[in-house]
Structures are given as structure tokens and as C-alpha cells.
Design a protein around this motif. Structure first.
Motif, mmCIF file in Angstrom:
data_model
loop_
_atom_site.group_PDB
_atom_site.id
_atom_site.type_symbol
_atom_site.label_atom_id
_atom_site.label_comp_id
_atom_site.label_asym_id
_atom_site.label_seq_id
_atom_site.Cartn_x
_atom_site.Cartn_y
_atom_site.Cartn_z
ATOM 1 N N LEU A 88 -5.154 -9.854 3.076
ATOM 2 C CA LEU A 88 -3.746 -10.187 2.828
ATOM 3 C C LEU A 88 -2.865 -9.431 3.812
ATOM 4 O O LEU A 88 -3.227 -8.334 4.259
ATOM 5 N N PRO A 89 -1.684 -9.987 4.157
ATOM 6 C CA PRO A 89 -0.716 -9.161 4.903
ATOM 7 C C PRO A 89 -0.358 -7.950 4.066
ATOM 8 O O PRO A 89 -0.204 -8.062 2.836
ATOM 9 N N THR A 90 -0.264 -6.789 4.703
ATOM 10 C CA THR A 90 -0.121 -5.535 3.955
ATOM 11 C C THR A 90 1.098 -4.758 4.421
ATOM 12 O O THR A 90 1.266 -4.507 5.619
ATOM 13 N N LEU A 91 1.937 -4.400 3.473
ATOM 14 C CA LEU A 91 3.107 -3.561 3.731
ATOM 15 C C LEU A 91 2.744 -2.121 3.399
ATOM 16 O O LEU A 91 2.356 -1.817 2.264
ATOM 17 N N VAL A 92 2.828 -1.239 4.382
ATOM 18 C CA VAL A 92 2.648 0.191 4.156
ATOM 19 C C VAL A 92 4.027 0.763 3.858
ATOM 20 O O VAL A 92 4.904 0.777 4.733
ATOM 21 N N LEU A 140 -4.850 4.100 16.082
ATOM 22 C CA LEU A 140 -4.074 4.844 15.094
ATOM 23 C C LEU A 140 -4.979 5.751 14.265
ATOM 24 O O LEU A 140 -4.673 6.931 14.048
ATOM 25 N N LYS A 141 -6.096 5.222 13.825
ATOM 26 C CA LYS A 141 -7.010 6.008 12.991
ATOM 27 C C LYS A 141 -7.636 7.139 13.793
ATOM 28 O O LYS A 141 -7.799 8.268 13.298
ATOM 29 N N LEU A 182 0.846 -1.201 0.000
ATOM 30 C CA LEU A 182 0.000 0.000 0.000
ATOM 31 C C LEU A 182 0.874 1.241 0.000
ATOM 32 O O LEU A 182 1.708 1.420 0.898
ATOM 33 N N ILE A 183 0.690 2.079 -1.022
ATOM 34 C CA ILE A 183 1.437 3.338 -1.130
ATOM 35 C C ILE A 183 0.431 4.464 -1.342
ATOM 36 O O ILE A 183 -0.489 4.340 -2.150
ATOM 37 N N SER A 184 0.589 5.565 -0.599
ATOM 38 C CA SER A 184 -0.239 6.743 -0.865
ATOM 39 C C SER A 184 0.665 7.881 -1.325
ATOM 40 O O SER A 184 1.761 8.070 -0.801
ATOM 41 N N CYS A 185 0.203 8.617 -2.327
ATOM 42 C CA CYS A 185 1.027 9.699 -2.879
ATOM 43 C C CYS A 185 0.140 10.567 -3.771
ATOM 44 O O CYS A 185 -1.027 10.259 -4.015
ATOM 45 N N ASP A 186 0.720 11.636 -4.284
ATOM 46 C CA ASP A 186 0.008 12.412 -5.304
ATOM 47 C C ASP A 186 0.478 11.939 -6.686
ATOM 48 O O ASP A 186 1.350 11.069 -6.798
ATOM 49 N N TYR A 187 -0.080 12.499 -7.719
ATOM 50 C CA TYR A 187 0.226 12.026 -9.067
ATOM 51 C C TYR A 187 1.681 12.311 -9.451
ATOM 52 O O TYR A 187 2.330 11.520 -10.135
ATOM 53 N N GLY A 188 2.219 13.433 -8.968
ATOM 54 C CA GLY A 188 3.616 13.764 -9.268
ATOM 55 C C GLY A 188 4.583 12.756 -8.662
ATOM 56 O O GLY A 188 5.542 12.318 -9.314
ATOM 57 N N TYR A 189 4.334 12.361 -7.413
ATOM 58 C CA TYR A 189 5.177 11.354 -6.768
ATOM 59 C C TYR A 189 5.068 10.015 -7.503
ATOM 60 O O TYR A 189 6.046 9.285 -7.648
ATOM 61 N N TYR A 240 -2.450 5.212 6.238
ATOM 62 C CA TYR A 240 -2.838 4.639 7.524
ATOM 63 C C TYR A 240 -4.315 4.884 7.833
ATOM 64 O O TYR A 240 -4.920 4.130 8.595
ATOM 65 N N MET A 241 -4.898 5.916 7.224
ATOM 66 C CA MET A 241 -6.322 6.186 7.426
ATOM 67 C C MET A 241 -7.191 5.141 6.724
ATOM 68 O O MET A 241 -8.302 4.833 7.168
ATOM 69 N N ILE A 242 -6.709 4.591 5.605
ATOM 70 C CA ILE A 242 -7.503 3.604 4.860
ATOM 71 C C ILE A 242 -6.968 2.186 5.056
ATOM 72 O O ILE A 242 -7.502 1.245 4.466
ATOM 73 N N LEU A 243 -5.958 2.013 5.872
ATOM 74 C CA LEU A 243 -5.299 0.718 6.006
ATOM 75 C C LEU A 243 -6.256 -0.385 6.444
ATOM 76 O O LEU A 243 -6.216 -1.503 5.930
#
Length: 832
Positions: free
Chosen positions: A692-696, A754-755, A607-614, A680-683
Motif C-alpha cells: 500500500l502507499p505509506t505515509l510516514v 536511507l536505511k 506508519l507511526i513510531s513512538c514509545d508507549y508514553g507518546y 524509516y528503518m522498517i519502512l
């Protein structure tokens, strides 16, 4: 036969009978873990340095209770770092009984129904090792390990060779310890007896008398306060005064058959000063002494008697023992006034006696790098001393005052005085090299250029080295405070020095010099901003342990939110307790979710969060390689609606790659902060959806170094694997860019906290660049310390211990950042 469901059989390399010493002795000379047996029951011993022993001293370490036991398998060994620090051979013995069950965290080396004479077998082995090497044994243990050491000492009888020991906060009677630990030990260790007791269905059903009867039936040595220790054995017994062990365990030992008495020298001893109990204060309750205190005590007892070692600890560490010293019977404030300062390349002392019946003398001691001291100056008895100058070289000194009253009765008080300036760092360069600091940092220190050092470099080295090189950072803190007190700094230098103190100093240093530190903060000699002063006050209170006061200072920084420097941004997100966010109402984020097809052999989710530029700069080119055997979920934070269509076109139909997005119509706090916390808000939703096990992960990780499929295969459903550091600060203690969550953790207390934490901080504008790291750190703290009964559904693991991989960012980050900036610039231009 016994069932060893708490034991890791994969660690076995040699199996032989522990009583066959001829075979055992040759095995023990090989460094590593060695598994022996006693009638089939495993006895595990770790050794190092025996074969080439030249010091005629051997450390023997016994372990105390094992934390988080249910996630670990026996054997357990302690003391490797201690032995390495002292450069001594080591014998570390795992408690055999712990092999019976992962539910058992403490068993005192006392024995079980299959192996009831553990202490006797171990003692016989130690005697044979001692004779073979003609060596002095130094036995070490705390708490339950301290009980084992005392039991061993009582079995040595009249040793022909010397035996010494250091223990802290030991139990001396198993039945006087917390009942639930005793019940678990009896329930697991003596199953035949439990089966015969119809009223016992669970360990909690055991009464104290039941436990006592079983121990006595199996002849378990459970009360060592009744056993005599031979006078030839030297024992130093450290006891924290706020621990309930003082009355339950130390007092029975002191009053037992060893006949200990108060000798009037601040510790309790036997008639020939070989057994010494030293009461100190280094924390609340059953607190372990600081590692530097343990090392110093071991170093002292290895070359001297326990009596002399106790005296030395009192003198060298007054912060731990001064409040308990008998010298408090004499109030020095009512006898004389004194002051001293560094001046003209030396020390200048003045004092004036206020009691007509008293006069004062003083000794000046110099400490070398091994903490040994020598007298470098003596001042004879006087009633008045004005501006007495002593020329001294740079170094660490101690002043010890002597008071003589009529009748020639002497009393003494001692005060540690640091006279360190930058020259002492030149003298200590060989030891500084051992800290593996980068060459540029060492050069700048040696050239007296503290204000030129990049502060991030100092902080990074502090985190990397942990407690191993605390002496260097103590010198750095002491030097920084010394320079500040001279009032010769520029604004930038003073700011750097304050940061060095608060980021690298430990609690003991801050407590010892708190008055001077506060004075320097408030005197305004350096025109420090209110923002910086609030930040430093918060750090000071946090390190001392006053979390509520720290939060109060950090909360006032909200008024300066836009002015905070990078390393200060985490402070405003710090919350001392759950009371602030516990009532936050959670809701699932309104995200747009798109799924492509994925293969059947998926091992986990990234799981990766970013903007379009990143995404364009860091992720796009690596998607195909990353998604092999792994489901990649990209969560986009979108501020331009046109980007939604670009993302849809680029990711449409790609196997193993799903995405979601949030379209932000208005500014959500700090936008960079929201990019990092959105994952982490949507994790919980991601884990619940994919199961599934999830890697942030961070978008800019070098995924070429990682075999994600192999990593995911080792993750258990209830595992939460956090990447920790050795930092003691909440925004640096847990790193946010690489953490793994098992498939069953979506509704765990940890993720709920956390949330809530993140939601509260966003709603109340407590969002800073390191908000995610503060939240991870504090929620871990709340789970482990305040809500122990509620987080049993998960197992917390340390990433560095769990994984054997390099976790690094890509090397060309600067180029990528420029690409991101160029993209954003062109997007704004197109809109215009």
C-alpha cells in the motif's frame, strides 16, 4: 494526426486560432492560462496585467529545459515571480512541441513536423500585441529559452517600437548542444522522417548529420548565430565562463554577422553598443545566474541601454564580474595601499601611493532602497591621504577609486563597502514589513535588540520566506558582521550574531566576506567554545560548497556530542558522499509483528513510531477517526517489558490497526533519535508487507485536518513525496514528519540508501535529534545528483506542490508533553 501524450488537456479554458488576433487579443487580457491552436496543434500562453498595463513595458518569458519531465505535463510557464517582483505585465509562452511527449524536456521553440514555424507565429503575435499596447517588449530566457529569445530578435527586423532582451547561457546552434537532447528532440518531433530511416530504432541511433538533414528539410531555424539582430534592439547576453557554451555557442554568436568586438570595458559589444555579451562567474558549468542578479539586470535594462546595464552589473556585483574586468590589467596592489573604517558617525579613509607616477582620487556613492546610487562625496587626486573623515548617514555605500598615471590615462577599480548599522534597519522598516516577519521580531530589530531575538524565530522566517526576501536577510547578515567587527559584544550576543550570519547568509555573502568572518571566528574576542567554532566552520564550508571540509568539521563535533544545542544536532550526521555508508550490510529489523483484521477498502497505510508514553498522549484518542479507510501501523520502541502486555491488551482486535515493537535491552544511541528513525528503518518491510502507499507521520500531527483516504488515492506506485523547505541546510531541507511512499518503492535505491545511511550513523554514534531529516535530505541529493541512472524506478515530488492540505501539529502539545513526563515518572517509580 499528432498524439499529444505529453499534454494536460484539463487546463484548457479557451480554444481559438492563434492567428485570429481579434479573438486572441481579448482572451489574453484575462489573467491566466490560455490555450490557442495552430491547425489543431496547441499553443499555450499565460498572461497577467495586460488589460491594465500602465508602464508601457511587457515581459515576455521563454522557458528552458524542463527538469524531471516524465512526471509533468505541458504546458510550462516561467517568469511569474519575476513579473510580480518587477510589477510588470507578463506574457509567458509554453513551447508547443513539448506537448508531444513526456520524454521531451527541451525543444527550443524551434518547431516540429506538424508545426514547423512556431517562432514565426509567435513573433507575429508579439508584434500585434506590441502595436496594440504601444509597449516596449522585454524578452527573457535562459539556455534553451535564450535560444528562443535570440530567434525572436532576429525576426523583428526593423522594429518601429523598442525591443529589449535579457538572456543567459543560451544555445545559439541546436546541433552544438548535448547530442542526446538533440536526438530526443528530433526523434519525437519528426516521427514521419524517423519511420523512413531504417537504421533508426531508438533516438540514440540518430547521427548528427541525420538530425541536421531533418531540420533543414523542415526549414527549422536551428543556427541563430547566423542571423542578424537589428541595431535598434537592446540585448544583454550573460554567459557563465566555466560553461562549455562559451566555445560552442557564445563564440559563434560573437563571431557571427552581428560583428561583436571587445570594447575594452569588460564586455563584448557591437558597433553601436546595442548588443552586449557580459562574461561572468556565478557557479560551475551551465549554472543559472542568481535570481537577484537576473532581477537587477532586468530592472536596469528596462530603464536603460544594454551597454549601461552591463556596466552597472559589473559595478554593483563585482563578486560575479571582477575577475573578468579589464581593470585587472592594472594591479592596484602595486600602485597604492588603502584602508577605511567607520568612525565618528562617518567613514575614515587613508591611502598612500606607492607608484611615483600615479595619484588617486575617489567617489563615494550612496545606494537607495531601489539600488540606484548617487555621488555624495568626491576626493580629488592625491598621493597621500591620512585619516580623511567623511560624515555620512547610515546606509549602503560604494567607494570607487580612480588611478591617474602620467599621460592622464585613467583606470578605475571599485570596492563595495557596507556601512550598515542598526539605524539602517529603522530606515528600512517599511520594506521589512513586506517580509511578513512577526511584529515582535520587527520591534526588536528596530530597538537594536538583536541579542534578545529568539534565534529559532529568525531561522523559521528564513525558511518560510525562501529567496523572496533575500535583501532583508542580506542586511541582517551584514549588520551582524559589522557589529562583530566592532568587538563590543557580549558572549551571548556574539553567539547569536554568528548564528544569524551562517543560517541566513547566502553563498555570495560568505565568499565576499570570508576573510573577515574567519578572522572573527579565530580572534577569540568573545570566548567562543571550540564546539561552536567547529560548527560555524562546518556551516561556512558547506554553504560555499566544500562538502568534504564541512564533514571534517562536523565530524570533530562528535567529541562534543552531549553538549550540542538542538539546532546543531543534525550536523554530526552529515555525510558528504556515499562512500561512508555504501558498504553497510543491511538486515531486516527483528521486530514483533501483530496484525488485526482490516476492511477491504483500505487506501493506504499510516506508519507511526513512538514509545508507549507518546502513544498514550498523542495517538490513542485519535485511533478510531484516523483508521477510517486507512490502515494504521504503530511501531513501538519498548524499554519496559511490562508495556508489551499493555499494548497487546489495548490494540487487540481493533479493525484497521496493526502494530509491531522492538524491545531495546540496552541503550541505542540517543533514544529520542531512535524513536524518530525507527519508522524509516522498517519502512521497506511495511510497504512490502502491505503493498500500500505509506505515509510516514509524526505521532503529534493534527490528523483532523487531513483526509488520508483522499490523499492516498492520488499517490502513484512509484511516487516518493517529500516535504521540503526552502532551507539550504541538509538537516532542515526535508522535514521528516510527513512523507509518502508509493506501493512499489520498498526496494527503491532511495530507501536502500536511507536505511544504510541511518544504520551507519547509529553504529558510529553519529545520531542526533535531526538524523532522519539529514538522511532524507542527503539520500535525495545522492539519488538526484550522483546516481541518476539508478533511481529511475521512482518519481520524487514536493509535498507542498502535490497536496493541498494543512500539515500542522496539534495545538495542545505542551499539555501532552507534561502527560508523557508524568507517565514516564510513574513507570520508573513502579519499577523502583
Amino acid at each position: 494526426m499528432f498524439d499529444l501524450d505529453g499534454y494536460d488537456f484539463s487546463l484548457k479554458n479557451v480554444v481559438t486560432n492563434i492567428n485570429d488576433y481579434n479573438k486572441a487579443s481579448s482572451i489574453l487580457e484575462k489573467e491566466g492560462n490560455h490555450s490557442f491552436s495552430n491547425d489543431g496543434f496547441p499553443v499555450d500562453i499565460y498572461t497577467s496585467g495586460l488589460k491594465n498595463s500602465h508602464q508601457k513595458k511587457i515581459l515576455v518569458i521563454f522557458s528552458g529545459a524542463i527538469s524531471k519531465r516524465e512526471s509533468k505535463s505541458a504546458p510550462f510557464f516561467s517568469g511569474k515571480n519575476i513579473a510580480k517582483t518587477l510589477d510588470l505585465p507578463l506574457i509567458a509562452i509554453s513551447d508547443p512541441t513539448l506537448a508531444l511527449s513526456k520524454s521531451l524536456s527541451l525543444s527550443w521553440y524551434a518547431g516540429n513536423e506538424y508545426f514547423n514555424n512556431i517562432s514565426v507565429v509567435v513573433n507575429d503575435l508579439l508584434k500585434k500585441i506590441q502595436n496594440k499596447y504601444d509597449a516596449e517588449l522585454i524578452l527573457v530566457g535562459g539556455s534553451g529559452g535564450g535560444f528562443a529569445v535570440l530567434d525572436q530578435l532576429s525576426l523583428f527586423g526593423e522594429p518601429s517600437k523598442k525591443v529589449k532582451a535579457l538572456i543567459w547561457n543560451p544555445q545559439t546552434n541546436i546541433l552544438n548542444y548535448h547530442l542526446n537532447y538533440v536526438q530526443q528532440y528530433i526523434f519525437i518531433s519528426f516521427p514521419s522522417d524517423i519511420k523512413a530511416m531504417s537504421h533508426v530504432k531508438d533516438y540514440r541511433d540518430l547521427k548528427l548529420n541525420d538530425c541536421k538533414d531533418i531540420l533543414e528539410k523542415h526549414k527549422i531555424r536551428y543556427d541563430i548565430s547566423k542571423f542578424k539582430i537589428d541595431d535598434a534592439i537592446n540585448l544583454l547576453y550573460l554567459q557563465n565562463v566555466s560553461d562549455d557554451h562559451v566555445s560552442k555557442h557564445a563564440k559563434p554568436f560573437i563571431e557571427g554577422c552581428n560583428k561583436l568586438v571587445d570594447n575594452g570595458e569588460s564586455f563584448i559589444t557591437n558597433k553601436n553598443n546595442s548588443i552586449n555579451v557580459l562574461l561572468g562567474s556565478w557557479g560551475e558549468g551551465h549554472a543559472v545566474p542568481p535570481m537577484h542578479l537576473i532581477i537587477s539586470a532586468l530592472d536596469s535594462i528596462s530603464i536603460s541601454s544594454s551597454s549601461n546595464s552591463a556596466k552597472r552589473l559589473i559595478e554593483v556585483y563585482p563578486i560575479y564580474f571582477s575577475a573578468l574586468a579589464n581593470i585587472s590589467k592594472l594591479d592596484f596592489k602595486d600602485i597604492f595601499e588603502y584602508n577605511f573604517c567607520t568612525k565618528n558617525n562617518g567613514l575614515e579613509i587613508s591611502y598612500r601611493v606607492t607608484d611615483n607616477n600615479a595619484s588617486i582620487a575617489a567617489y563615494i556613492y550612496l545606494y537607495n532602497k531601489n539600488s540606484d546610487r548617487m555621488v555624495v562625496h568626491k576626493i580629488s587626486y592625491n598621493k597621500v591621504l591620512d585619516n580623511y573623515h567623511i560624515p555620512l548617514v547610515s546606509g549602503r555605500y560604494q567607494i570607487k577609486f580612480f588611478v591617474r598615471k602620467k599621460g592622464d590615462t585613467k583606470y578605475s577599480d571599485s570596492l563595495l563597502t557596507q556601512l550598515i548599522n542598526l539605524k539602517v534597519l529603522e530606515n528600512c522598516l517599511p520594506s521589512i514589513y513586506k517580509t511578513n516577519l512577526i511584529k515582535e521580531t520587527i520591534t526588536l530589530l528596530a530597538n537594536s535588540g538583536l541579542n534578545k531575538i529568539d534565534f529559532d524565530t529568525i531561522v523559521a522566517e528564513k525558511h518560510k520566506s525562501g529567496s523572496r526576501f533575500s535583501e532583508f536577510f542580506n542586511i541582517l547578515s551584514e549588520t551582524s558582521l559589522n557589529i562583530l567587527s566592532r568587538n563590543v559584544c557580549t558572549y551571548d550576543t556574539a553567539k547569536f550574531l554568528f548564528n544569524c550570519i551562517f543560517y541566513t547568509a547566502n553563498k555570495d555573502f560568505i565568499l565576499l566576506y570570508k576573510e573577515e568572518i574567519v578572522f572573527q571566528l579565530l580572534c577569540n574576542n568573545f570566548n567562543q567554545s571550540r564546539k561552536d567554532i567547529l560548527f560555524w566552520f562546518g556551516l561556512m564550508e558547506y554553504k560555499i560548497g566544500y562538502g568534504d571540509l564541512a564533514q571534517k568539521s562536523f565530524s570533530e563535533l562528535l567529541a562534543y556530542k552531549d553538549e550540542l544545542e538542538f539546532h546543531q544536532t543534525g550536523s554530526i550526521a552529515y555525510l558528504d558522499s556515499m562512500s561512508a555508508f555504501d558498504n553497510v550490510q543491511l538486515r531486516n529489523h527483528d521486530i514483533h509483528f501483530f496484525e488485526n483484521s482490516h476492511s477491504s477498502n483500505i487506501e493506504g497505510c499510516l506508519l507511526i513510531s513512538c514509545d508507549y508514553g507518546y502513544y498514550l498522549a498523542y495517538v490513542k484518542d485519535n485511533l478510531t477517526s484516523i483508521s477510517s479507510g486507512v490502515l494504521v501501523h504503530l511501531h513501538f520502541i519498548i524499554t519496559l517489558e511490562s508495556e508489551v502486555h499493555k499494548i497487546a491488551e489495548e490494540l487487540k482486535g481493533l479493525s484497521n490497526i496493526n502494530y509491531s515493537y522492538e524491545l531495546l535491552d540496552s541503550y541505542v544511541g540517543d533514544l529520542k533519535t531512535y524513536y524518530s528513525i525507527a519508522r524509516y528503518m522498517i519502512l521497506d518491510q511495511i510497504i512490502a508487507n502491505y503493498k500500500l502507499p505509506t505515509l510516514v507521520g509524526d505521532a503529534d500531527l493534527d490528523f483532523d485536518l487531513l483526509n488520508l483516504s483522499e490523499i492516498f488515492r492520488t499517490v502513484e506506485p512509484n511516487d516518493i513525496i517529500l516535504r521540503k523547505t526552502s532551507s539550504d541546510l541538509p538537516w532542515l531541507r526535508v522535514l521528516a514528519g510527513f512523507n509518502i511512499f508509493g506501493s512499489n518503492t520498498f526496494d527503491s535505491s532511495f530507501l536502500i540508501y536511507l536505511k544504510k545511511y541511518l544504520t551507519y550513523c547509529i553504529l558510529n554514534k553519529r545520531d542526533g535529534w535531526m538524523l532522519d531529516q539529514v538522511a532524507l535530505s542527503q539520500c535525495l541529493y545522492f539519488c538526484e545528483n550522483e546516481k541518476t541512472s539508478d533511481y529511475g524506478e521512482v518519481v520524487f515530488l514536493d509535498c507542498d506542490e502535490f497536496l493541498n492540505v494543512n500539515i500542522k501539529q496539534i495545538s495542545n502539545r505542551q499539555q501532552k508533553r507534561e502527560e508523557i513526563a508524568a507517565y514516564k515518572k510513574s513507570s520508573v517509580a513502579n519499577i523502583t
